[in-house]
Scaffold this motif. Sequence first.
Motif, PDB file in Angstrom:
ATOM      1  N   THR A 107      88.757   2.079  32.367  1.00 26.93           N
ATOM      2  CA  THR A 107      89.615   1.037  31.823  1.00 26.93           C
ATOM      3  C   THR A 107      90.048   1.417  30.409  1.00 26.93           C
ATOM      4  O   THR A 107      91.224   1.387  30.074  1.00 26.93           O
ATOM      5  CB  THR A 107      88.850  -0.299  31.722  1.00 26.93           C
ATOM      6  OG1 THR A 107      88.069  -0.469  32.875  1.00 26.93           O
ATOM      7  CG2 THR A 107      89.794  -1.463  31.524  1.00 26.93           C
ATOM      8  N   ASP A 108      89.056   1.725  29.563  1.00 28.42           N
ATOM      9  CA  ASP A 108      89.357   2.106  28.178  1.00 28.42           C
ATOM     10  C   ASP A 108      88.834   3.523  27.940  1.00 28.42           C
ATOM     11  O   ASP A 108      89.406   4.465  28.442  1.00 28.42           O
ATOM     12  CB  ASP A 108      88.758   1.066  27.213  1.00 28.42           C
ATOM     13  CG  ASP A 108      89.522  -0.264  27.291  1.00 28.42           C
ATOM     14  OD1 ASP A 108      90.754  -0.232  27.185  1.00 28.42           O
ATOM     15  OD2 ASP A 108      88.894  -1.315  27.479  1.00 28.42           O
ATOM     16  N   GLY A 110      85.875   4.741  28.938  1.00 30.82           N
ATOM     17  CA  GLY A 110      84.896   5.211  29.935  1.00 30.82           C
ATOM     18  C   GLY A 110      83.454   5.228  29.441  1.00 30.82           C
ATOM     19  O   GLY A 110      82.580   5.846  30.052  1.00 30.82           O
ATOM     20  N   THR A 113      80.883   3.763  32.077  1.00 29.37           N
ATOM     21  CA  THR A 113      80.564   4.661  33.191  1.00 29.37           C
ATOM     22  C   THR A 113      79.723   5.841  32.712  1.00 29.37           C
ATOM     23  O   THR A 113      78.758   6.236  33.374  1.00 29.37           O
ATOM     24  CB  THR A 113      81.874   5.143  33.864  1.00 29.37           C
ATOM     25  OG1 THR A 113      82.601   3.977  34.261  1.00 29.37           O
ATOM     26  CG2 THR A 113      81.604   6.001  35.079  1.00 29.37           C
ATOM     27  N   SER A 131      80.982  -3.260  39.890  1.00 31.03           N
ATOM     28  CA  SER A 131      81.894  -3.817  40.891  1.00 31.03           C
ATOM     29  C   SER A 131      82.852  -2.728  41.338  1.00 31.03           C
ATOM     30  O   SER A 131      83.500  -2.074  40.526  1.00 31.03           O
ATOM     31  CB  SER A 131      82.631  -5.018  40.294  1.00 31.03           C
ATOM     32  OG  SER A 131      83.888  -4.657  39.839  1.00 31.03           O
ATOM     33  N   GLY A 155      86.854   1.445  35.809  1.00 27.94           N
ATOM     34  CA  GLY A 155      88.249   1.155  35.468  1.00 27.94           C
ATOM     35  C   GLY A 155      88.993   0.223  36.387  1.00 27.94           C
ATOM     36  O   GLY A 155      88.416  -0.526  37.162  1.00 27.94           O
ATOM     37  N   GLY A 301      84.309  -3.539  24.882  1.00 25.41           N
ATOM     38  CA  GLY A 301      85.637  -4.078  25.167  1.00 25.41           C
ATOM     39  C   GLY A 301      86.663  -3.050  24.740  1.00 25.41           C
ATOM     40  O   GLY A 301      86.310  -1.939  24.332  1.00 25.41           O
ATOM     41  N   GLY A 302      87.929  -3.445  24.819  1.00 22.78           N
ATOM     42  CA  GLY A 302      88.976  -2.530  24.382  1.00 22.78           C
ATOM     43  C   GLY A 302      89.544  -2.949  23.043  1.00 22.78           C
ATOM     44  O   GLY A 302      90.105  -2.149  22.300  1.00 22.78           O
ATOM     45  N   VAL A 303      89.379  -4.241  22.715  1.00 26.00           N
ATOM     46  CA  VAL A 303      90.024  -4.794  21.544  1.00 26.00           C
ATOM     47  C   VAL A 303      89.594  -4.073  20.253  1.00 26.00           C
ATOM     48  O   VAL A 303      88.428  -3.734  20.092  1.00 26.00           O
ATOM     49  CB  VAL A 303      89.737  -6.320  21.488  1.00 26.00           C
ATOM     50  CG1 VAL A 303      88.322  -6.623  21.067  1.00 26.00           C
ATOM     51  CG2 VAL A 303      90.727  -7.026  20.625  1.00 26.00           C
TER      52      VAL A 303
HETATM   53  C1  LIG Z   1      86.924 -10.119  33.621  1.00 22.59           C
HETATM   54  C2  LIG Z   1      87.044  -9.183  32.447  1.00 22.59           C
HETATM   55  C3  LIG Z   1      87.619  -9.633  31.270  1.00 22.59           C
HETATM   56  C4  LIG Z   1      87.711  -8.796  30.150  1.00 22.59           C
HETATM   57  N1  LIG Z   1      88.272  -9.283  29.012  1.00 22.59           N
HETATM   58  C5  LIG Z   1      88.349  -8.488  27.909  1.00 22.59           C
HETATM   59  C6  LIG Z   1      88.946  -8.983  26.700  1.00 22.59           C
HETATM   60  O1  LIG Z   1      89.415 -10.123  26.655  1.00 22.59           O
HETATM   61  N2  LIG Z   1      88.992  -8.153  25.617  1.00 22.59           N
HETATM   62  C7  LIG Z   1      88.474  -6.878  25.662  1.00 22.59           C
HETATM   63  O2  LIG Z   1      88.531  -6.177  24.639  1.00 22.59           O
HETATM   64  N3  LIG Z   1      87.900  -6.387  26.777  1.00 22.59           N
HETATM   65  C8  LIG Z   1      87.829  -7.151  27.902  1.00 22.59           C
HETATM   66  N4  LIG Z   1      87.248  -6.680  29.053  1.00 22.59           N
HETATM   67  C9  LIG Z   1      86.546  -5.367  29.000  1.00 22.59           C
HETATM   68  C10 LIG Z   1      87.460  -4.167  29.187  1.00 22.59           C
HETATM   69  O3  LIG Z   1      88.460  -4.442  30.170  1.00 22.59           O
HETATM   70  C11 LIG Z   1      86.651  -2.932  29.672  1.00 22.59           C
HETATM   71  O4  LIG Z   1      85.918  -3.264  30.841  1.00 22.59           O
HETATM   72  C12 LIG Z   1      85.675  -2.433  28.632  1.00 22.59           C
HETATM   73  O5  LIG Z   1      86.361  -2.094  27.457  1.00 22.59           O
HETATM   74  C13 LIG Z   1      84.908  -1.183  29.118  1.00 22.59           C
HETATM   75  O6  LIG Z   1      85.799  -0.108  29.239  1.00 22.59           O
HETATM   76  P1  LIG Z   1      85.264   1.303  29.706  1.00 22.59           P
HETATM   77  O7  LIG Z   1      86.439   2.206  29.883  1.00 22.59           O
HETATM   78  O8  LIG Z   1      84.158   1.751  28.796  1.00 22.59           O
HETATM   79  O9  LIG Z   1      84.648   0.911  31.145  1.00 22.59           O
HETATM   80  P2  LIG Z   1      84.654   1.755  32.509  1.00 22.59           P
HETATM   81  O10 LIG Z   1      83.957   3.041  32.281  1.00 22.59           O
HETATM   82  O11 LIG Z   1      86.000   1.747  33.103  1.00 22.59           O
HETATM   83  O12 LIG Z   1      83.695   0.819  33.391  1.00 22.59           O
HETATM   84  C14 LIG Z   1      84.007  -0.522  33.642  1.00 22.59           C
HETATM   85  C15 LIG Z   1      82.824  -1.127  34.355  1.00 22.59           C
HETATM   86  O13 LIG Z   1      83.026  -2.533  34.482  1.00 22.59           O
HETATM   87  C16 LIG Z   1      82.725  -2.932  35.830  1.00 22.59           C
HETATM   88  N5  LIG Z   1      83.556  -4.095  36.165  1.00 22.59           N
HETATM   89  C17 LIG Z   1      84.887  -4.125  36.344  1.00 22.59           C
HETATM   90  N6  LIG Z   1      85.301  -5.379  36.596  1.00 22.59           N
HETATM   91  C18 LIG Z   1      84.190  -6.150  36.558  1.00 22.59           C
HETATM   92  C19 LIG Z   1      83.968  -7.533  36.730  1.00 22.59           C
HETATM   93  N7  LIG Z   1      84.979  -8.354  36.996  1.00 22.59           N
HETATM   94  N8  LIG Z   1      82.719  -8.012  36.602  1.00 22.59           N
HETATM   95  C20 LIG Z   1      81.684  -7.160  36.354  1.00 22.59           C
HETATM   96  N9  LIG Z   1      81.842  -5.832  36.163  1.00 22.59           N
HETATM   97  C21 LIG Z   1      83.072  -5.341  36.275  1.00 22.59           C
HETATM   98  C22 LIG Z   1      83.066  -1.709  36.669  1.00 22.59           C
HETATM   99  O14 LIG Z   1      82.348  -1.691  37.869  1.00 22.59           O
HETATM  100  C23 LIG Z   1      82.621  -0.560  35.747  1.00 22.59           C
HETATM  101  O15 LIG Z   1      81.256  -0.280  35.908  1.00 22.59           O
HETATM  102  C24 LIG Z   1      87.199  -7.468  30.209  1.00 22.59           C
HETATM  103  C25 LIG Z   1      86.643  -6.997  31.419  1.00 22.59           C
HETATM  104  C26 LIG Z   1      86.579  -7.828  32.535  1.00 22.59           C
HETATM  105  C27 LIG Z   1      86.000  -7.310  33.828  1.00 22.59           C
END
Ligand SMILES: Cc1cc2nc3c(=O)[nH]c(=O)nc-3n(C[C@H](O)[C@H](O)[C@H](O)COP(=O)(O)OP(=O)(O)OC[C@H]3O[C@@H](n4cnc5c(N)ncnc54)[C@H](O)[C@@H]3O)c2cc1C
Length: 374
Positions: A107-108, A110, A113, A131, A155, A301-303
Amino acid sequence: MNSKNELSFENLLQDVVNKNLCNRCGGCVSFCSANSIDALKIGKEGFPEYKDKDKCLECGICYLICPKTRNLEEELKSHYDWKYPLGHWIDIFSARSTDEEVLNVATDGGVVTSILIYLLENKIIDGAIVSKRTGTHGRMPIIAKTRSDLIDAAGSSFAETHHLDELGNIYSTSFPIIKVIKESASDSMKKLAIVGTACQIEAIRKMQLLNIVPSNLIIFAIGLFCMQCFTIEDLSKKNFAKTHKIDLDNIEKVNIKDNLILKMKSNVSFHIPLEEIEEIARPACLACNDFSNEFADISVGGVGSQDGYTTVMIRTSLGKQVYAEALYHDYVKNSHGSYHHSREVNEKHLLDIIKDFAIRKKIRSEKRINSMNN
Ligand SMILES: Cc1cc2nc3c(=O)[nH]c(=O)nc-3n(C[C@H](O)[C@H](O)[C@H](O)COP(=O)(O)OP(=O)(O)OC[C@H]3O[C@@H](n4cnc5c(N)ncnc54)[C@H](O)[C@@H]3O)c2cc1C
Ligand code: SF4
Ligand code: SF4
Ligand code: SF4
């Protein structure tokens, strides 16, 4: 036990489910079924209901562990040394995975993960509750046991699909992620990590406070920042897409940072202020007061971070240790961000923006709860 707590599932129905405050985390069902009491089940549309009312012991535990009830709140805050408005935290920074395969699907940055891969490859955990994207039904909770399971779950890129159904649950927490903990007990998996929104992590933490199964299996909690959950279908139903002239069929990737970001297949991106999508938030989300996932080991988060980076808040000493090891073994790397040059300035920038969201969410929750009580 009822004489002590004077609470039962009836109270949970009355105070949470019937008031539209249930976010379908599955915590109540998870406890009741893991203990073979088996009075509850996940019913239609993911809400808890009686499976066999006669089996209910009226122990009240389903009520106590629900993230939407307040009975254990003070104990929880004191246990985690909670402070307004972000809870306890030790460190905050931007970071990203060092793994190209993870970066391609994350998503952001990683970070989630990659930390889970580190924990799994080093046998610190037996599996992780995440999920997973599914072909036609959006997402479902799974216990990831391998690197490839984790990459499948990372993601929110949906480049191969054209159907709104498949995009439907991306940002919905309406699937009962906690329910799958139970499955691991019979699977000889004894040490699990979990990724979840604040409501999901709070249910786990309340179970852990009470020292009850199946929360004993969770040894590490990664919490996602969260302003609200919604489905892409909700967007279309509210005519939102028309207002913004967005073709929902052509969305390639969805993300939430300080805005909702819809990246289209044409490479154009729409940035929509979160206030504008409040109207499609679940009632449970509008009453929720935790943006930064205050009881996780690490919140993310991503913010605040530049694109391709994850904002990381280290909260507990365990979170600090795990992150330091993942960093040392080169699974993740830190960044000062592109906005600023020093770590201190970047930390202040991240803190200011997260505090702003956290306070806005607390005010929104207070207003919502007051309006329900009047
Ligand atoms: C419902 C929701 C709302 C969000 N709102 C914000 C926000 O307002 N501001 C902000 O900065 N960030 C928000 N995030 C977090 C952001 O989108 C990223 O998940 C976070 O930054 C992690 O990124 P990453 O690349 O490190 O994660 P990645 O390495 O991509 O991993 C993401 C992980 O999250 C898990 N996942 C995905 N969806 C869900 C879910 N619905 N419930 C439980 N686990 C889940 C996946 O299985 C994976 O393990 C939100 C995430 C979710 C799921
Ligand atoms: S047995 Fe306890 S946990 Fe299960 S439904 Fe009844 S009160 Fe809730
Ligand atoms: S929010 Fe979770 S614990 Fe509370 S009633 Fe709903 S499913 Fe059960
Ligand atoms: S806003 Fe709160 S209740 Fe809604 S999904 Fe996020 S953490 Fe859960």
